[in-house]
Every structure is written in C-alpha cells, then in structure tokens.
Design a protein around this motif. Structure first.
Motif, PDB file in Angstrom:
ATOM      1  N   PHE A 221      41.345  56.025  31.424  1.00  0.00           N
ATOM      2  CA  PHE A 221      42.691  55.833  30.874  1.00  0.00           C
ATOM      3  C   PHE A 221      42.693  55.960  29.346  1.00  0.00           C
ATOM      4  N   PRO A 222      42.624  57.181  28.850  1.00  0.00           N
ATOM      5  CA  PRO A 222      42.583  57.388  27.395  1.00  0.00           C
ATOM      6  C   PRO A 222      43.895  57.047  26.698  1.00  0.00           C
ATOM      7  N   ASP A 223      45.002  56.969  27.456  1.00  0.00           N
ATOM      8  CA  ASP A 223      46.297  56.679  26.842  1.00  0.00           C
ATOM      9  C   ASP A 223      46.620  55.185  26.828  1.00  0.00           C
ATOM     10  N   ALA A 224      45.769  54.373  27.434  1.00  0.00           N
ATOM     11  CA  ALA A 224      46.066  52.947  27.532  1.00  0.00           C
ATOM     12  C   ALA A 224      46.021  52.287  26.159  1.00  0.00           C
ATOM     13  N   VAL A 225      47.070  51.529  25.863  1.00  0.00           N
ATOM     14  CA  VAL A 225      47.118  50.751  24.623  1.00  0.00           C
ATOM     15  C   VAL A 225      47.157  49.251  24.906  1.00  0.00           C
ATOM     16  N   THR A 226      47.373  48.905  26.166  1.00  0.00           N
ATOM     17  CA  THR A 226      47.408  47.499  26.582  1.00  0.00           C
ATOM     18  C   THR A 226      46.528  47.320  27.798  1.00  0.00           C
ATOM     19  N   VAL A 227      45.762  46.238  27.807  1.00  0.00           N
ATOM     20  CA  VAL A 227      44.929  45.907  28.959  1.00  0.00           C
ATOM     21  C   VAL A 227      45.290  44.497  29.406  1.00  0.00           C
ATOM     22  N   SER A 228      45.719  44.390  30.658  1.00  0.00           N
ATOM     23  CA  SER A 228      46.121  43.094  31.208  1.00  0.00           C
ATOM     24  C   SER A 228      45.019  42.550  32.091  1.00  0.00           C
ATOM     25  N   PHE A 229      44.590  41.329  31.793  1.00  0.00           N
ATOM     26  CA  PHE A 229      43.539  40.684  32.575  1.00  0.00           C
ATOM     27  C   PHE A 229      44.101  39.751  33.649  1.00  0.00           C
ATOM     28  N   GLY A 230      45.415  39.809  33.875  1.00  0.00           N
ATOM     29  CA  GLY A 230      46.019  39.016  34.933  1.00  0.00           C
ATOM     30  C   GLY A 230      46.184  37.561  34.547  1.00  0.00           C
ATOM     31  N   GLY A 231      46.327  36.734  35.570  1.00  0.00           N
ATOM     32  CA  GLY A 231      46.500  35.297  35.359  1.00  0.00           C
ATOM     33  C   GLY A 231      45.416  34.526  36.065  1.00  0.00           C
ATOM     34  N   GLY A 232      45.831  33.522  36.822  1.00  0.00           N
ATOM     35  CA  GLY A 232      44.854  32.751  37.588  1.00  0.00           C
ATOM     36  C   GLY A 232      44.124  31.696  36.795  1.00  0.00           C
ATOM     37  N   LEU A 233      44.662  31.302  35.651  1.00  0.00           N
ATOM     38  CA  LEU A 233      43.984  30.302  34.819  1.00  0.00           C
ATOM     39  C   LEU A 233      44.121  28.921  35.458  1.00  0.00           C
ATOM     40  N   LYS A 234      42.995  28.312  35.764  1.00  0.00           N
ATOM     41  CA  LYS A 234      42.987  27.067  36.520  1.00  0.00           C
ATOM     42  C   LYS A 234      43.532  25.903  35.698  1.00  0.00           C
ATOM     43  N   VAL A 235      44.284  25.030  36.384  1.00  0.00           N
ATOM     44  CA  VAL A 235      44.717  23.784  35.778  1.00  0.00           C
ATOM     45  C   VAL A 235      44.046  22.619  36.501  1.00  0.00           C
ATOM     46  N   ALA A 236      43.971  21.484  35.812  1.00  0.00           N
ATOM     47  CA  ALA A 236      43.354  20.280  36.384  1.00  0.00           C
ATOM     48  C   ALA A 236      44.459  19.364  36.892  1.00  0.00           C
ATOM     49  N   ARG A 237      44.759  19.469  38.170  1.00  0.00           N
ATOM     50  CA  ARG A 237      45.766  18.599  38.760  1.00  0.00           C
ATOM     51  C   ARG A 237      45.213  17.212  39.068  1.00  0.00           C
ATOM     52  N   MET A 238      43.952  17.167  39.499  1.00  0.00           N
ATOM     53  CA  MET A 238      43.351  15.925  39.964  1.00  0.00           C
ATOM     54  C   MET A 238      42.280  15.446  38.983  1.00  0.00           C
ATOM     55  N   PRO A 239      42.023  14.137  38.941  1.00  0.00           N
ATOM     56  CA  PRO A 239      40.931  13.649  38.092  1.00  0.00           C
ATOM     57  C   PRO A 239      39.613  14.289  38.516  1.00  0.00           C
TER      58      PRO A 239
END
Length: 437
Positions: A221-239
């Motif tokens: 992808f030589p024309d790509a100017v943006t790269v998205s690494f998605g989401g999925g960032l974990k949160v701490a709901r429980m102790p």
C-alpha cells in the motif's frame, strides 16, 4: 486524569434515580467519558493521531455527542449506525463505515449519498470492493481497506477474536495482492489500512499486530497515509484486572512508525478505534431487589433487570462488580472496593427472564456463581458496574416482552438528566400487523 475501574458509585443518588425514573435503569457519567477521550487523544504518536469511537459499544445520541464534542470521530458497523449518528447531528465526514453488509437497492443508494457527503468507506471483502470500485473511480473517492492478517487474533475470548483464521472480518491477506491489482487497474487508491484483531486481548498481541500491519503497508500500500490498529483496549472492570497501558502501547506504535519513516521515507498517521475504553467503566445498571428465594444449594436475589439489560456474562462469561445499596442510599457493600470484608453472605443474583443463564455471574459451563455481599432486603438496590459498553447497545431487550429501560446521565455539574425514556408497552407491538388468518 488517570482512572482505572468503574467510576465511583455515588450511592446516595441511587434511590433518587429510582424514585424519579424507576428501575431498572442505565446510569452514565459524562465526566468519566470525557476523561477517557482525553487519555486517548494524549497517546504518544509519531506523525499525528486520529481517534474514532466504535459506536457499537454504546450508540445513544447523548453519548455520541459527548464523545464527538471531545474530538473523537466515529467508526460505524452498519448503515443504520451511520444514519443514527447523523440524526444525532454528526456529519458523515466524521464517520468511517466498517461493515459486513453488502448494500444493494435503496441501501446502496443511501451508501453512495453518505460517501458523497464525506463518509470514509472501509472495504472489508473482495465483493465489497468490486461493487464500490466503479462508483469510487467516477467520484474520485479514496478508499480504506480492512485486512484480515491471517494470524492469531487478540480477543479476550473466541467470541471476541477478530484476527484468527476462524474469523471472517476483512480482506484476507492472501487476497490483498488481487484486490490491490484490481485497484491499480481502475486507478483507485487505498489511503488507509486497517486491522482489528479483537477486544480486550493481550497487549503483546496488539504490539505484534502493529509490526505485522506496518509490514504489509510497506509491501502492498504505497498510497497509505493512515494506519489504523483497531481497538480492543482492555479495561479493568473487576478488582485485580489489568487495564491496557495506552501510554506504553502508544509509545511502541510511535517508535515503530518512526522506524517505518526511516526505512521508507513515508510518514503515517496513526488511527485507533476504541469503544470499550471510552465508555465501559462510565456506566452502571441500577436494579431493585423484588424477591428472595432459597434452595438447599443457593440463596437467590431476584432483581428487576437481568440478561435483557446485560448479556455479557451469558455471552462471554464476563464479570461486573456488584454494589448493594439500601433504600436510604447507604452503601452496604462494594465488590469492586472489596468492602466490607466481614459479614458477607453468598447470593446468586438473577433477573426476571425465564432463562437459567439470567444471572450477573456465570462460570464457563453456564452455572450461576454466587456473589459475596452484605445481605440486603427486598426493595434495596443491586447496582452493576462497568456496564457503559455493550450493555444497552447489545442486549435482547424485549426477551420475555420486557421493555427497554430508560437511561440517565450524570453531567459534569452533577445534575442527573434523563437521556432516553423507558420503552412503553405499545412499542412492543407497534410494528406487528393485525393479520386475520
């Protein structure tokens, strides 16, 4: 402000909310959502950072407005999500559509109008590309592409893994050369490349995904100017749960993108698309205890809202912290803060649905797991934390013909504002036709 775990519960407001709007009801916190947005926008980056909110996590229009007012744009998973966000006053130019849909007929016409209005279209299959290519060429539209990396995904469970060979999301890496050749033939450019490997997974897999994605951005992808690494960032709901260190992940991405620039001369903007991280721990569900039952094996509390409000325990085996609040607003026990530690009693907490899995806590085999709490009375409140994401947006709200509850937001000034009314009974049947057979 750095925060971990659910927003602190103000127990005194629980009976006030219940008295004014009834239970069950969702409760959100504006300040917490805005602080989450600020943390994300301050992630380290090399040549710019673009943050999109995955609106499937919570699609309420007030939530969308809070998030976009803080500077996040949107990642939409369906045409209807995009249209819903537009009704909330958000322009299509602030949205990207990443969908499994292959729109045709009137939906295809609607998609074209959205793209003309600035919607970024993220190609997720060979067929999607073939169907959009001529329109994109005629309208000089640059495209994004979601790539299936063909490697182990990073989801916290199999049901949240979107990168493995058992997942169908995106154009498989094997098909990328073919799609790229077709794009070149038609004079089309992929200016963004996107990979999302799953939700709540191992940070090491997130780092490995960065390396892998930059590799095929370089190769294809030589024309790509943006790269998205998605989401999925974990949160701490429980102790005891460990939250994603977004500063560390951002620093790693920054370093690798700088190395990419040194090797290729190309500067890439980084994009991420979290949903859970933005809203999960901003939310609580307020339920009222309507009955108690006892068997030889377990004590039960029956509350007036269960799996039709929160399906994550049944779908994923997810755990959410439980708070017990007296009718006078006294906090009896907090599972998140693990207070108190004495005088606790085991209760299975279940909802009203005619379903054995209607419980706030289940083991891997679907059995009810009791929660250690101070024993409450009928009429007291069970409050479930960490429910701002994938609760009201994902649950089977009309199962057993229960009506979707309302939602309240605590504003920055401390005011409690109703942001969605409770569904009325007539809405359960409004689309049914009175056919006489």
């Amino acid at each position: 402000m750095t925060h971990f775990g659910p927003t602190k519960l103000d127990a005194a407001v629980i009976p006030k909310i219940a008295a004014q709007w009834g239970t069950p009801i969702y409760l959100h916190d504006q300040e917490y959502i805005e602080n989450s947005c600020e943390q994300l926008l301050n992630m380290p980056n090399a040549f710019g950072l673009h943050v999109r909110y995955a609106m499937k996590a919570n699609s309420d229009r007030t939530v969308l407005r809070v998030v976009t007012n803080k500077g996040l744009d949107l990642d939409c998973s369906s045409l209807d999500e995009a249209a819903r966000a537009h009704v909330a006053g958000i322009p299509y130019s602030r949205m990207m559509l990443t969908t499994q849909e292959v729109p045709s007929g009137t939906e295809r016409a609607e998609l074209e109008e959205m793209i003309k209005a600035g919607l970024r279209y993220n190609v997720c299959s060979l067929l999607q590309f073939q169907l959009i290519a001529d329109f994109a060429g005629a309208n000089k539209v640059d495209l994004s592409i979601r790539v299936h990396p063909g490697a182990a995904g990073g989801g916290e469970s199999a049901t949240r893994d979107t990168g493995s060979e058992y997942s169908c999301f995106g154009v498989h890496l094997n098909d990328v050369p073919r799609v790229k050749a077709m794009a070149d033939e038609k004079g089309l450019r992929f200016t963004q490349v996107h990979v999302h490997i799953g939700s709540g997974g191992d940070p090491e897999k997130w780092r490995a995904n960065i390396d892998r994605e930059l590799g095929f951005v370089r190769d294809y992808f030589p024309d790509a100017v943006t790269v998205s690494f998605g989401g999925g960032l974990k949160v701490a709901r429980m102790p005891g749960e460990k939250q994603a260190d977004i500063a560390s992940l951002g620093a790693y991405a920054k370093h690798r993108i700088e190395e990419f620039k040194a090797a290729t001369g190309r500067e890439l903007e980084m994009e991420i698309e979290p949903g859970t991280f933005v809203v999960a721990n901003s939310g609580h569900i307020v339920t009222r205890i309507i009955d108690k039952k006892f068997t030889n094996e377990m004590n039960f509390l029956i509350v007036d809202g269960g799996m039709e409000l929160l399906t994550r325990p049944l779908l994923y085996g997810s755990e959410h912290p439980i708070y017990i609040v007296r009718q006078d607003g006294t906090l009896l026990s907090s599972e998140y803060d693990q207070t108190p530690t004495a005088g606790l009693k085991s209760f299975g907490i279940v909802g009203r649905c005619c379903e054995s899995g209607d419980s706030v806590r289940l083991d891997k085999d679907g059995n009810i797991v009791p929660v250690e709490i101070i024993e409450p009375e009928i009429g007291d409140y069970v409050v479930i934390g960490g429910t701002g994401a994938y609760s009201e947006s994902m649950s089977p709200e009309n199962y057993n013909s229960h009506r979707k509850p309302g939602a309240v937001m605590k504003t920055n000034s401390g005011e409690l504002v109703l942001i969605r009314k409770k569904q009325v009974r007539e809405q359960l049947v409004q689309n049914e036709l009175d056919v006489q057979l």
